[in-house]
Structure formats: structure tokens, C-alpha cells
Design an enzyme around this catalytic site. Structure first.
Site, PDB file in Angstrom:
ATOM      1  N   ASN A  45       0.949  -1.351   0.141  1.00  0.00           N
ATOM      2  CA  ASN A  45      -0.110   0.140   0.058  1.00  0.00           C
ATOM      3  C   ASN A  45       0.842   1.223   0.110  1.00  0.00           C
ATOM      4  O   ASN A  45       1.923   1.437   0.740  1.00  0.00           O
ATOM      5  CB  ASN A  45      -0.933  -0.004   1.119  1.00  0.00           C
ATOM      6  CG  ASN A  45      -0.156  -0.170   2.477  1.00  0.00           C
ATOM      7  OD1 ASN A  45       0.639  -0.794   2.607  1.00  0.00           O
ATOM      8  ND2 ASN A  45      -1.150   0.422   3.611  1.00  0.00           N
ATOM      9  N   GLU A  47       0.402   5.275   0.627  1.00  0.00           N
ATOM     10  CA  GLU A  47      -0.902   6.547   0.887  1.00  0.00           C
ATOM     11  C   GLU A  47      -0.224   7.661   0.279  1.00  0.00           C
ATOM     12  O   GLU A  47       1.028   7.832   0.087  1.00  0.00           O
ATOM     13  CB  GLU A  47      -0.832   6.305   2.411  1.00  0.00           C
ATOM     14  CG  GLU A  47      -1.397   5.007   2.828  1.00  0.00           C
ATOM     15  CD  GLU A  47      -1.615   5.033   4.442  1.00  0.00           C
ATOM     16  OE1 GLU A  47      -1.233   5.724   5.137  1.00  0.00           O
ATOM     17  OE2 GLU A  47      -2.282   3.927   4.890  1.00  0.00           O
ATOM     18  N   CYS A  56      -4.012   0.340  -2.400  1.00  0.00           N
ATOM     19  CA  CYS A  56      -3.844  -0.958  -1.748  1.00  0.00           C
ATOM     20  C   CYS A  56      -2.889  -1.695  -2.272  1.00  0.00           C
ATOM     21  O   CYS A  56      -2.473  -1.732  -3.521  1.00  0.00           O
ATOM     22  CB  CYS A  56      -5.041  -1.542  -1.782  1.00  0.00           C
ATOM     23  SG  CYS A  56      -6.512  -1.014  -0.925  1.00  0.00           S
ATOM     24  N   GLU A  58      -2.997  -4.800  -2.759  1.00  0.00           N
ATOM     25  CA  GLU A  58      -3.267  -5.658  -3.855  1.00  0.00           C
ATOM     26  C   GLU A  58      -3.533  -5.232  -5.130  1.00  0.00           C
ATOM     27  O   GLU A  58      -2.950  -5.794  -6.136  1.00  0.00           O
ATOM     28  CB  GLU A  58      -4.629  -6.222  -3.559  1.00  0.00           C
ATOM     29  CG  GLU A  58      -4.755  -6.979  -2.066  1.00  0.00           C
ATOM     30  CD  GLU A  58      -4.891  -6.352  -0.765  1.00  0.00           C
ATOM     31  OE1 GLU A  58      -4.594  -5.071  -0.745  1.00  0.00           O
ATOM     32  OE2 GLU A  58      -5.598  -6.828  -0.099  1.00  0.00           O
ATOM     33  N   CYS A  88     -10.063  -5.711  -0.158  1.00  0.00           N
ATOM     34  CA  CYS A  88     -11.166  -4.630  -0.398  1.00  0.00           C
ATOM     35  C   CYS A  88     -12.351  -4.854  -1.675  1.00  0.00           C
ATOM     36  O   CYS A  88     -11.494  -5.443  -2.316  1.00  0.00           O
ATOM     37  CB  CYS A  88     -10.840  -3.240   0.099  1.00  0.00           C
ATOM     38  SG  CYS A  88     -10.293  -2.395  -1.360  1.00  0.00           S
ATOM     39  N   CYS A  91     -10.375  -3.946  -4.629  1.00  0.00           N
ATOM     40  CA  CYS A  91      -9.305  -4.650  -4.972  1.00  0.00           C
ATOM     41  C   CYS A  91     -10.040  -6.237  -5.601  1.00  0.00           C
ATOM     42  O   CYS A  91      -9.201  -6.719  -6.611  1.00  0.00           O
ATOM     43  CB  CYS A  91      -8.447  -5.060  -4.151  1.00  0.00           C
ATOM     44  SG  CYS A  91      -7.438  -3.635  -3.712  1.00  0.00           S
TER      45      CYS A  91
HETATM   46  N1  THU Z   1      -5.152  -1.557   2.724  1.00  0.00           N
HETATM   47  C1  THU Z   1      -4.585  -2.542   1.855  1.00  0.00           C
HETATM   48  O1  THU Z   1      -3.538  -2.286   1.409  1.00  0.00           O
HETATM   49  N2  THU Z   1      -5.178  -3.529   1.480  1.00  0.00           N
HETATM   50  C2  THU Z   1      -6.522  -3.991   2.096  1.00  0.00           C
HETATM   51  O2  THU Z   1      -6.791  -5.216   1.431  1.00  0.00           O
HETATM   52  C3  THU Z   1      -7.088  -3.208   2.888  1.00  0.00           C
HETATM   53  C4  THU Z   1      -6.450  -1.898   3.107  1.00  0.00           C
HETATM   54  C5  THU Z   1      -4.515  -0.513   3.114  1.00  0.00           C
HETATM   55  C6  THU Z   1      -5.164   0.894   2.713  1.00  0.00           C
HETATM   56  C7  THU Z   1      -4.533   1.824   3.461  1.00  0.00           C
HETATM   57  O3  THU Z   1      -3.193   2.346   3.086  1.00  0.00           O
HETATM   58  C8  THU Z   1      -4.499   0.953   4.929  1.00  0.00           C
HETATM   59  O4  THU Z   1      -4.370  -0.359   4.304  1.00  0.00           O
HETATM   60  C9  THU Z   1      -5.419   1.386   5.825  1.00  0.00           C
HETATM   61  O5  THU Z   1      -6.764   1.192   5.253  1.00  0.00           O
END
Ligand code: THU
Length: 134
Positions: A45, A47, A56, A58, A88, A91
């Protein structure tokens, strides 16, 4: 045998998880995609201060695979230190684009994992009337 394959993929997801850029949520995630030709691509991920621009792990991994010429996903492992996370909704839709029966592997804790088919996680994906040509 599959068990070992899944463990190895999850280990790669764990390794790449260290590169997660998540200063806002402090929630690190790593993902590793096993492609049709046997190659593996990873992602974390990433941000952004403008929160909605974050991606994310994935999707980062899937986009990495596709950018490298792999359009068939056999399996995707997702690792987070806290465990127990599945992709999520966004994804799930992206993974479905490249496979209808990909196996999703996710860690429960440091030693255990679970698997689920993408079709179980997203039984009714968005479709257009026509199939894409390429
Ligand atoms: N996130 C992912 O990378 N994958 C997931 O399956 C769920 C959430 C990340 C997005 C964000 O950077 C952090 O986790 C919190 O939501």
C-alpha cells in the site's frame, strides 16, 4: 505441495510489506501475485497526504504484474502484521478482471493462513455486456 506454494507466496508478501508507505494509517500491507507463467510480482500500500489517492497493496501488485506483461492471476497472497485481512471491494473487482478462480491467501497470524477463491469473495462482479478484447 500447494501448502508450500502458498506459504512461499505469503512470505514474499510479508517481505514486501516492509516497504509499505503508510504514515497516515500506520497499517502496513504487502501483496504478492502468482501469474499464469509462474512469475511473481509484489506490491505494497502507498498512501498520500490527499488520502483518497492512496492505493492498496493488492492493486499495486496486480498493476505491477500487468505492467510486466502478465494478465493471468493464479493466486494472490496478502500479508499484514495484524493478520486476517482479505482484499477490499475495489481490489476484488480488479483481481476478478484477470482471473475468475484466483486463490486468495491471507495470514491469520505469523504461522497460520487461510485461502478463499476470488469468486467466493466477489460472487457478483461488475460486468459490461461485451467481454474485453485484450
Ligand atoms: N489496505 C490494503 O493495502 N489492502 C487491504 O486489503 C485493505 C487496506 C491499505 C489501505 C490503507 O493504506 C491502509 O491499508 C488502511 O486502510
Amino acid at each position: 505441495m500447494k501448502d508450500n506454494l502458498y506459504r512461499n507466496l505469503l512470505n514474499l508478501a510479508k517481505k514486501v510489506c516492509r516497504n509499505s508507505y503508510s504514515p497516515y494509517s500506520k497499517f502496513k500491507v504487502g501483496a504478492a501475485v502468482l501469474c499464469g507463467n509462474g512469475s511473481v510480482f509484489c506490491g505494497t500500500n502507498v498512501e498520500n497526504v490527499s488520502y483518497g489517492l492512496s492505493i492498496c497493496a493488492e492493486r499495486a501488485a496486480v498493476f505491477n504484474a500487468v505492467s510486466n506483461g502478465c494478465k493471468e492471476i493464479k493466486a494472490l497472497a496478502v500479508y499484514s502484521p495484524k493478520g486476517n485481512i482479505t482484499p477490499c471491494g475495489a481490489c476484488r473487482q480488479v483481481i476478478t478482471e484477470f482471473s475468475k478462480d484466483a486463490v486468495i491467501i491471507y495470514n491469520i497470524n505469523e504461522n497460520e493462513f487461510k485461502t478463499a477463491k476470488i469468486s467466493e469473495l466477489l460472487p457478483s462482479e461488475f460486468k459490461m455486456v461485451e467481454e474485453p478484447k485484450s
